[in-house]
Write a protein that holds these residues in place. Structure first.
Motif, mmCIF file in Angstrom:
data_model
loop_
_atom_site.group_PDB
_atom_site.id
_atom_site.type_symbol
_atom_site.label_atom_id
_atom_site.label_comp_id
_atom_site.label_asym_id
_atom_site.label_seq_id
_atom_site.Cartn_x
_atom_site.Cartn_y
_atom_site.Cartn_z
ATOM 1 N N LEU A 82 0.849 -1.195 0.000
ATOM 2 C CA LEU A 82 0.000 0.000 0.000
ATOM 3 C C LEU A 82 0.882 1.240 0.000
ATOM 4 C CD1 LEU A 82 -2.704 -0.144 2.825
ATOM 5 C CD2 LEU A 82 -3.064 0.312 0.412
ATOM 6 N N GLU A 83 1.940 1.154 0.801
ATOM 7 C CA GLU A 83 2.792 2.315 1.021
ATOM 8 C C GLU A 83 4.179 1.830 1.420
ATOM 9 O OE1 GLU A 83 1.042 5.299 3.471
ATOM 10 O OE2 GLU A 83 2.960 6.176 4.056
ATOM 11 N N GLY A 84 5.207 2.546 0.979
ATOM 12 C CA GLY A 84 6.574 2.206 1.395
ATOM 13 C C GLY A 84 7.129 3.341 2.240
ATOM 14 N N ILE A 85 7.808 2.996 3.316
ATOM 15 C CA ILE A 85 8.431 4.044 4.146
ATOM 16 C C ILE A 85 9.935 3.797 4.104
ATOM 17 C CG2 ILE A 85 8.516 5.133 6.437
ATOM 18 C CD1 ILE A 85 5.574 3.079 6.026
ATOM 19 N N ALA A 86 10.637 4.694 3.396
ATOM 20 C CA ALA A 86 12.054 4.443 3.097
ATOM 21 C C ALA A 86 12.963 5.440 3.807
ATOM 22 C CB ALA A 86 12.280 4.528 1.590
ATOM 23 N N ASN A 87 14.171 4.995 4.066
ATOM 24 C CA ASN A 87 15.229 5.902 4.503
ATOM 25 C C ASN A 87 16.067 6.204 3.265
ATOM 26 O OD1 ASN A 87 17.508 7.138 5.459
ATOM 27 N ND2 ASN A 87 17.773 5.764 7.220
ATOM 28 N N ARG A 88 15.897 7.424 2.712
ATOM 29 C CA ARG A 88 16.573 7.774 1.450
ATOM 30 C C ARG A 88 17.931 8.393 1.706
ATOM 31 N NH1 ARG A 88 12.272 8.807 -3.330
ATOM 32 N NH2 ARG A 88 14.086 9.164 -4.605
ATOM 33 N N THR A 89 18.346 8.423 2.939
ATOM 34 C CA THR A 89 19.623 9.044 3.364
ATOM 35 C C THR A 89 19.716 10.474 2.807
ATOM 36 O OG1 THR A 89 20.979 8.254 1.511
ATOM 37 C CG2 THR A 89 20.719 6.757 3.396
ATOM 38 N N ASP A 90 20.963 10.916 2.500
ATOM 39 C CA ASP A 90 21.122 12.268 1.934
ATOM 40 C C ASP A 90 21.356 12.177 0.426
ATOM 41 O OD1 ASP A 90 23.559 11.059 2.017
ATOM 42 O OD2 ASP A 90 24.548 12.584 3.244
ATOM 43 N N TYR A 91 20.995 11.017 -0.135
ATOM 44 C CA TYR A 91 21.264 10.712 -1.542
ATOM 45 C C TYR A 91 20.735 11.795 -2.495
ATOM 46 C CZ TYR A 91 20.944 8.315 -6.045
ATOM 47 O OH TYR A 91 21.039 8.000 -7.380
ATOM 48 N N ASP A 92 19.444 12.100 -2.396
ATOM 49 C CA ASP A 92 18.826 12.971 -3.413
ATOM 50 C C ASP A 92 19.348 14.396 -3.364
ATOM 51 O OD1 ASP A 92 16.388 11.204 -4.551
ATOM 52 O OD2 ASP A 92 16.672 10.843 -2.414
ATOM 53 N N LEU A 93 19.410 14.958 -2.146
ATOM 54 C CA LEU A 93 19.871 16.347 -2.057
ATOM 55 C C LEU A 93 21.313 16.468 -2.538
ATOM 56 C CD1 LEU A 93 18.277 17.601 1.292
ATOM 57 C CD2 LEU A 93 17.635 18.235 -1.047
ATOM 58 N N LYS A 94 22.126 15.490 -2.199
ATOM 59 C CA LYS A 94 23.531 15.524 -2.645
ATOM 60 C C LYS A 94 23.618 15.457 -4.166
ATOM 61 C CE LYS A 94 26.595 13.745 0.898
ATOM 62 N NZ LYS A 94 27.063 12.514 1.549
ATOM 63 N N GLN A 95 22.827 14.555 -4.738
ATOM 64 C CA GLN A 95 22.842 14.389 -6.191
ATOM 65 C C GLN A 95 22.414 15.674 -6.894
ATOM 66 O OE1 GLN A 95 24.583 11.300 -6.707
ATOM 67 N NE2 GLN A 95 23.096 11.126 -8.376
ATOM 68 N N HIS A 96 21.331 16.298 -6.395
ATOM 69 C CA HIS A 96 20.844 17.532 -7.029
ATOM 70 C C HIS A 96 21.844 18.674 -6.830
ATOM 71 C CE1 HIS A 96 17.047 16.074 -8.453
ATOM 72 N NE2 HIS A 96 16.680 15.653 -7.262
ATOM 73 N N ALA A 97 22.486 18.708 -5.681
ATOM 74 C CA ALA A 97 23.465 19.768 -5.433
ATOM 75 C C ALA A 97 24.619 19.616 -6.426
ATOM 76 C CB ALA A 97 23.968 19.677 -3.994
ATOM 77 N N GLU A 98 25.025 18.374 -6.630
ATOM 78 C CA GLU A 98 26.165 18.145 -7.514
ATOM 79 C C GLU A 98 25.838 18.525 -8.955
ATOM 80 O OE1 GLU A 98 28.092 14.423 -6.686
ATOM 81 O OE2 GLU A 98 28.891 14.416 -8.739
ATOM 82 N N LEU A 99 24.685 18.069 -9.446
ATOM 83 C CA LEU A 99 24.366 18.317 -10.853
ATOM 84 C C LEU A 99 23.949 19.766 -11.117
ATOM 85 C CD1 LEU A 99 24.402 16.623 -13.459
ATOM 86 C CD2 LEU A 99 21.940 16.414 -13.245
ATOM 87 N N SER A 100 23.271 20.391 -10.160
ATOM 88 C CA SER A 100 22.800 21.762 -10.390
ATOM 89 C C SER A 100 23.862 22.799 -10.014
ATOM 90 C CB SER A 100 21.537 22.030 -9.558
ATOM 91 O OG SER A 100 21.871 22.053 -8.180
ATOM 92 N N GLY A 101 24.823 22.375 -9.196
ATOM 93 C CA GLY A 101 25.834 23.328 -8.742
ATOM 94 C C GLY A 101 25.323 24.255 -7.651
ATOM 95 N N LYS A 102 24.126 23.995 -7.136
ATOM 96 C CA LYS A 102 23.548 24.846 -6.079
ATOM 97 C C LYS A 102 23.819 24.220 -4.710
ATOM 98 C CE LYS A 102 21.408 27.791 -8.845
ATOM 99 N NZ LYS A 102 21.755 27.239 -10.123
ATOM 100 N N ASP A 103 24.023 25.076 -3.745
ATOM 101 C CA ASP A 103 24.269 24.566 -2.389
ATOM 102 C C ASP A 103 22.927 24.204 -1.737
ATOM 103 O OD1 ASP A 103 25.049 23.930 0.111
ATOM 104 O OD2 ASP A 103 25.983 25.863 0.592
#
Ligand code: GAP
Length: 435
Positions: free
Chosen positions: A262-283
């Motif tokens: 029905l629903e998943g509750i995940a620990n996504r760590t800091d993966y997404d924010l780090k990835q977006h920071a790296e590719l966008s160049g934004k802090d």
């Protein structure tokens, strides 16, 4: 009744009474696409409102967001979806049908290379073109999850709300996946709606926070009436974790076709924010103004499906009973979910005074709850009609009502009736449905 029969009866009730219709039915339908009818759209809206009330309005550590479905294509490079959001697909050489490799039985897997083609990767994102056709730079994806709209707006939300950790952002919206095998009614579709939370916290708090959200999300389904023995938690094995997740636990429901997510509750760590920071160049780091530290928060993500939740509520509420030797179908939906809260029924539709009184009551109740008036059948049939769609109360106006200014209020589940003064009715109803 067998489980297959139960599913057929739910699907048939949904069509007959206007909960869910097949999409574009007049053209023969579009496989695995469904439309919510008058009652279904109310039910689905109630599911979303109950979720929003619980995870946004009744908490002081959550805010909402409504991001666009179309996002910059780099979003999906950063998130890993462009590369990793794939299923292994095989073709059945005999039937020409396609299957997900992980859905094959051991026996079927043994026929890979003979009856089935070798598995190959298939990206589930749906692609479309923006603006002038033919320009590949305008190629975009329909988002496969609402989550990324939250990550790319993390800084905007921080800057515009001055939130401090821990806090979360909630969003409800459409997502699209080119599922290889969809099916089981609204359980797996290519266009569906998600209710997602990205809850930002510290790495140190993340494990405990994950556990809290697992319990809270499980409780939400129980609070809305799902029977406890139809609900369970299932932690993911290492081999099933999504590319971004450190851990994940599913809330599963015992659908008529078996236990499923029905629903998943995940620990996504800091993966997404780090990835977006790296590719966008934004802090995109969080700045703790008290300690002056800057860091990427960890993210706990409770991610549920609106359509799956709606199907689970429908399946759980569906009851067939025998009352005084006659069958009764009743949808015992929680009061917050019932599409219609009250039906006002005149006992004698030929009596103009009764009809006028009933219509006045309906108009008055409509100001605070969903309410219908029906005089198109005898009272027994009217009750059954309302039971079948989960209407919480039936209010009957009879000849005595004209004299004593009281009406009969019938409870859907117990079928017990009580007389209530008309001038008390609105309070009685409002008390029942207020939050
Ligand atoms: N952001 C994380 C995420 O999207 P997911 O487990 O792939 O995780 C979350 O999806 C929820 O979305 C599922 O638990 C399910 O309720 C719903 N969902 C996913 N795919 C679906 C589909 N094809 N049809 C209907 N609901 C779907």
């Amino acid at each position: 009744m067998s489980n297959a029969d139960l599913m057929d009866r739910i699907v048939s009730l949904c069509k007959r009474r206007g909960f869910i219709f097949q999409s574009s039915e007049i053209y023969g339908g579009l496989a695995n696409a469904w439309d919510y009818g008058p009652l279904g759209s109310e039910l689905k809206r109630n599911v979303k409102n109950a979720w929003w009330r619980c995870v946004v309005h009744s908490r002081d550590d959550m805010v909402g967001l409504d991001a666009a479905i179309l996002m910059h294509p780099d979003t999906w490079k950063a998130s890993g979806h462009a590369e990793n959001f794939t299923d292994l697909l095989v073709d059945d050489k005999e039937t020409k049908k396609r299957y997900r490799y992980d859905h094959l039985t051991e026996e079927e897997r043994a026929k890979v290379g003979t009856r089935y083609t070798e598995p190959r990767e298939f990206n589930l994102m749906l692609r479309t073109q923006l603006g002038a056709v033919g320009d590949t730079s305008a190629e975009v994806y329909l988002r496969p999850e609402t989550a990324q709209g939250i990550f790319v707006n993390f800084k905007n939300v921080l800057d515009s709300t001055s939130r401090r950790l821990p806090f979360g952002i909630a969003q409800i919206g459409k997502s699209f996946r080119n599922e290889i095998t969809a099916g089981n009614f609204v359980f797996r579709m290519r266009e569906f709606e998600q209710m997602e939370i990205e809850y930002f916290t510290t790495a140190e708090d993340s494990e405990a926070c994950h556990e809290r959200w697992i319990q809270e999300r499980f409780q939400w389904y129980l609070d809305l009436g799902i029977r406890a023995d139809n609900l369970k938690l299932r932690p993911h094995g290492e081999d099933e974790l999504a590319h971004y997740a450190k851990g994940c636990t599913d809330v599963e429901y015992r659908f008529p076709f078996g236990w499923a997510e029905l629903e998943g509750i995940a620990n996504r760590t800091d993966y997404d924010l780090k990835q977006h920071a790296e590719l966008s160049g934004k802090d995109l780091r969080y700045h703790d103004k008290i300690t002056n530290e800057r860091y990427f928060p960890y993210v706990i993500e409770p991610s549920g499906g609106v359509d799956r939740a709606t199907l689970a509520f429908l399946a759980d509420a569906y009851h067939e009973e025998e009352v005084e030797g006659r069958p009764r179908v009743v949808l015992k939906l929680h009061r917050d979910l019932a599409p219609t809260k009250v039906a006002v029924l005149p006992l004698l539709k030929k009596n103009a005074d009764i009809v006028a009184m009933a219509k006045n009551i309906k108009s008055d109740l409509l100001k605070s709850v969903t309410c219908v008036y029906d005089d198109t059948a005898a009272i027994g049939k009217l009750y059954r009609r309302q039971d079948e769609v989960g209407t919480f109360y039936c209010v009957t106006v009879d000849v005595e009502s004209l004299e004593d200014k009281q009406v009969t209020v019938r409870d859907r589940d117990t079928m017990q009736q009580q007389r209530i003064a008309v001038d008390q009715l609105k309070n009685f109803i409002n008390d029942k449905f207020s939050h």
